[in-house]
Structures are given as C-alpha cells and as structure tokens.
Design an enzyme around this catalytic site. Structure first.
Site, PDB file in Angstrom:
ATOM      1  N   ASP A  98       0.810  -1.218   0.000  1.00 44.00           N
ATOM      2  CA  ASP A  98       0.000   0.000   0.000  1.00 44.00           C
ATOM      3  C   ASP A  98       0.843   1.267   0.000  1.00 44.00           C
ATOM      4  OD1 ASP A  98       0.945  -0.411   2.584  1.00 44.00           O
ATOM      5  OD2 ASP A  98      -1.003  -0.925   3.407  1.00 44.00           O
ATOM      6  N   ASN A 167      -7.271  -2.610  14.124  1.00 41.04           N
ATOM      7  CA  ASN A 167      -8.688  -2.901  13.856  1.00 41.04           C
ATOM      8  C   ASN A 167      -8.860  -4.135  12.955  1.00 41.04           C
ATOM      9  OD1 ASN A 167      -7.820  -1.973  11.413  1.00 41.04           O
ATOM     10  ND2 ASN A 167      -9.314  -0.317  11.224  1.00 41.04           N
ATOM     11  N   HIS A 169      -7.127  -4.745  10.137  1.00 36.76           N
ATOM     12  CA  HIS A 169      -6.851  -4.582   8.706  1.00 36.76           C
ATOM     13  C   HIS A 169      -5.562  -5.284   8.304  1.00 36.76           C
ATOM     14  CE1 HIS A 169      -4.632  -0.477   9.441  1.00 36.76           C
ATOM     15  NE2 HIS A 169      -3.742  -1.424   9.261  1.00 36.76           N
ATOM     16  N   GLU A 174      -9.575  -1.769   5.340  1.00 33.62           N
ATOM     17  CA  GLU A 174     -10.252  -1.419   6.587  1.00 33.62           C
ATOM     18  C   GLU A 174     -11.601  -2.142   6.676  1.00 33.62           C
ATOM     19  OE1 GLU A 174      -8.343   0.166   8.508  1.00 33.62           O
ATOM     20  OE2 GLU A 174      -8.018   2.261   8.005  1.00 33.62           O
TER      21      GLU A 174
HETATM   22  C1  GLP Z   1      -0.468  -0.229   8.620  1.00 36.23           C
HETATM   23  C2  GLP Z   1      -0.149  -0.743   7.203  1.00 36.23           C
HETATM   24  C3  GLP Z   1      -0.072  -2.221   7.215  1.00 36.23           C
HETATM   25  C4  GLP Z   1       0.653  -2.620   8.483  1.00 36.23           C
HETATM   26  C5  GLP Z   1      -0.309  -2.451   9.616  1.00 36.23           C
HETATM   27  C6  GLP Z   1       0.307  -2.621  10.982  1.00 36.23           C
HETATM   28  O1  GLP Z   1      -1.365   0.802   8.652  1.00 36.23           O
HETATM   29  N1  GLP Z   1      -1.047  -0.326   6.190  1.00 36.23           N
HETATM   30  O2  GLP Z   1       0.574  -2.696   6.047  1.00 36.23           O
HETATM   31  O3  GLP Z   1       1.074  -3.940   8.406  1.00 36.23           O
HETATM   32  O4  GLP Z   1      -0.966  -1.220   9.489  1.00 36.23           O
HETATM   33  O5  GLP Z   1       1.158  -1.559  11.258  1.00 36.23           O
HETATM   34  P1  GLP Z   1       2.180  -1.566  12.472  1.00 36.23           P
HETATM   35  O6  GLP Z   1       3.149  -2.649  12.176  1.00 36.23           O
HETATM   36  O7  GLP Z   1       2.815  -0.206  12.444  1.00 36.23           O
HETATM   37  O8  GLP Z   1       1.407  -1.812  13.698  1.00 36.23           O
END
Ligand code: GLP
Length: 272
Positions: A98, A167, A169, A174
């Site tokens: 992303d 959440n 995702h 989302e």
């Molecule tokens: C983010 C990204 C994801 C990531 C997830 C967890 O917003 N879009 O690709 O794996 O949420 O993020 P984090 O590792 O900072 O908790």
C-alpha cells in the site's frame, strides 16, 4: 510447543510449521520467544523466497512491525558472501501492499520513503525492483488498477508478508471488507490514522485520509502468507482473529480461507 487455532472448516488446526502449507485452510501458529526471533525468522523466509525458482515477486509490508524484520534481513544479507549478496540484489523483486494517496518517495511518512530507508538503500537494491503504488498518481483508482495489473502480469505474489492493524486490517483493507475486494483506493479509519501518526511527527493533520491498497483478492492469491504480529497492543485483535470465523468485520479473518498462512508472534502478542 503447539498452539491451537480455529479453522473455518471447524477442524482444529494445531501446528507449528517451519515451512509451506499443508493445503488445508487455517492459520498455523509459530510462537517465538522475542520480537528479535520473529524478525529473524521472517527475514530468513524472505531471503529464501527471493532465491526460489520459478521466481515470483515478494509481497512486502511497512509499519513498525516490519522495521525489525528489515533490520534482520539487512543483517543476514551482510553476513553472506559478496557473490550471494549480489545475487540477492539482482534477484530482488517486490510489490508493497500500500501507499498513501498524495505522498511520494520524497515525503516523510510515505511508505516509499520507508522502504527506501529500511530496505533498498541498505541493501543497494534499485528502486525499480521495490514496487509500490504511486501515491502521487493523478487518478488513484486508475493507479490501483494499473498496480494490480502489473502484479498479475508478474504472476502474482510468491511469499506475502503481512502486519496486522489494530482494527484487524491487512494492507489498508479497513473493516468492513469483503474477501474478494479488489486493489483500490480506500478511505482510512480515524483509528488507523491515529495509529500511524507517529510517522508524521504525531501530527494527525498530516496523516493522509486515503490510500491505495492491494485488495484481499490479490493478497489471498499469494502462494504463501506470513502474518507477523508482535507486542501486547495487538494481543486483543490477534485473539479475535484466531477465534473468529471469516467475516467482513475483521478483514484479516479472510486469511482463514488461505491454504498456507503462518503466524509468527512474540509472547506478548499471544498473551491475551
Ligand atoms: C499499517 C499498514 C499495514 C501494516 C499495519 C500494521 O497501517 N497499512 O501494512 O502492516 O498497518 O502496522 P504496524 O506494524 O505499524 O502496527
């Protein structure tokens, strides 16, 4: 040590697996003793996948969970011979999950900048081998289609590494999110923007409101998936994920339908 999880077929799936899937749906859980151990195992899996034939692109993620993974990867590559390092550099081919709409590689907080900092630069990989959606594209929906088509032309993802959002995702899918959601432009939840504000000096007003993300359809088309979850903040959502049947309320729950998903987790993520 074996840890049980619930599969959507109702068959208890109890396994700690070092490698590939057994063809049955369900998330195989690999509890590891520390964040560092999780990172080393994930990095090793990426290195092995990079060397596989036939070659398929790696699917990469960003976020705090991935920082130690790329650090471990850089460490592992640095211990290889010059010839092996060069081989990895030349063979590297990855598609990220992303990117924020409105941010390019030059902007602090963009995933392109993060990948450059944590992976391409230290490993000396050309930027055109580390692909991300173009957050600066004039038409983000069109860019999402282009990116998905480029991935299809590449034969789809071989090994996909995923983090887990607070959440539920994956990528930026989302909730609510359907299993066959396409790669597309999405609105980000307020909680996600808050969770990611640290990359923008904690200034929420600078966190973009939209992103381009691989959809669940392209993620689930990967040959193998490595879900990486660390830290106690993720424990409640991970518990829910492991106990729930697939539903649009919890996007990551569609992973239960994939035949080869391995979860790497540290003790605090599994303690709920
Ligand atoms: C983010 C990204 C994801 C990531 C997830 C967890 O917003 N879009 O690709 O794996 O949420 O993020 P984090 O590792 O900072 O908790």
């Amino acid at each position: 040590m074996r840890t049980s999880c619930i599969t959507t077929t109702g068959v208890p799936c109890c396994a700690v697996s070092e490698s590939g899937g057994d063809g049955l749906p369900g998330i195989r859980i690999s509890p590891l003793p520390s964040v560092e151990a999780v990172a080393e195992v994930a990095a090793q899996a990426l290195l092995e996948a990079c060397r596989e034939e036939p070659r398929r692109p790696l699917g990469l993620a960003t976020g705090r969970t991935m920082v130690p993974v790329y650090r471990a990867l850089v460490g592992q590559v640095s211990r290889l011979s010059v010839r092996e390092r060069e081989e990895i550099r030349l063979r590297w081919w990855s598609f990220n999950l992303d990117e924020y709409v409105g941010l390019g590689p030059a902007e602090q907080g963009s995933f392109a900048a993060e990948m450059h900092r944590n992976l391409s630069e230290p490993l000396g990989i050309d930027a055109d081998r580390v692909l991300l959606p173009d957050g600066l594209a004039k038409d983000p929906e069109e860019e999402a289609r282009r990116y998905s088509e480029a991935l299809h032309r590449a034969g789809g993802i071989g090994l996909q590494i995923l983090g887990l959002g607070l959440n539920g995702h994956v990528g930026f899918n989302e909730p609510p999110c359907e299993e066959h959601s396409p790669t597309r432009c999405v609105e980000l939840c307020a909680t996600t923007r808050q969770a990611n504000a640290s990359a923008f000096n904690h200034d929420l007003s600078r966190v973009p409101t939209r992103a381009i993300t691989l959809g669940l359809s392209d993620i689930l088309a990967a040959q193998r998936i490595l879900l990486v979850v660390t830290g106690s903040a993720k424990a409640p959502i991970l518990k829910r994920l492991l106990e729930t049947s697939p539903s649009s309320d919890l996007p990551a729950s569609w992973l239960h339908h994939h035949p080869s998903v391995q979860l790497l987790a540290d003790p605090s993520a599994l303690e709920a």
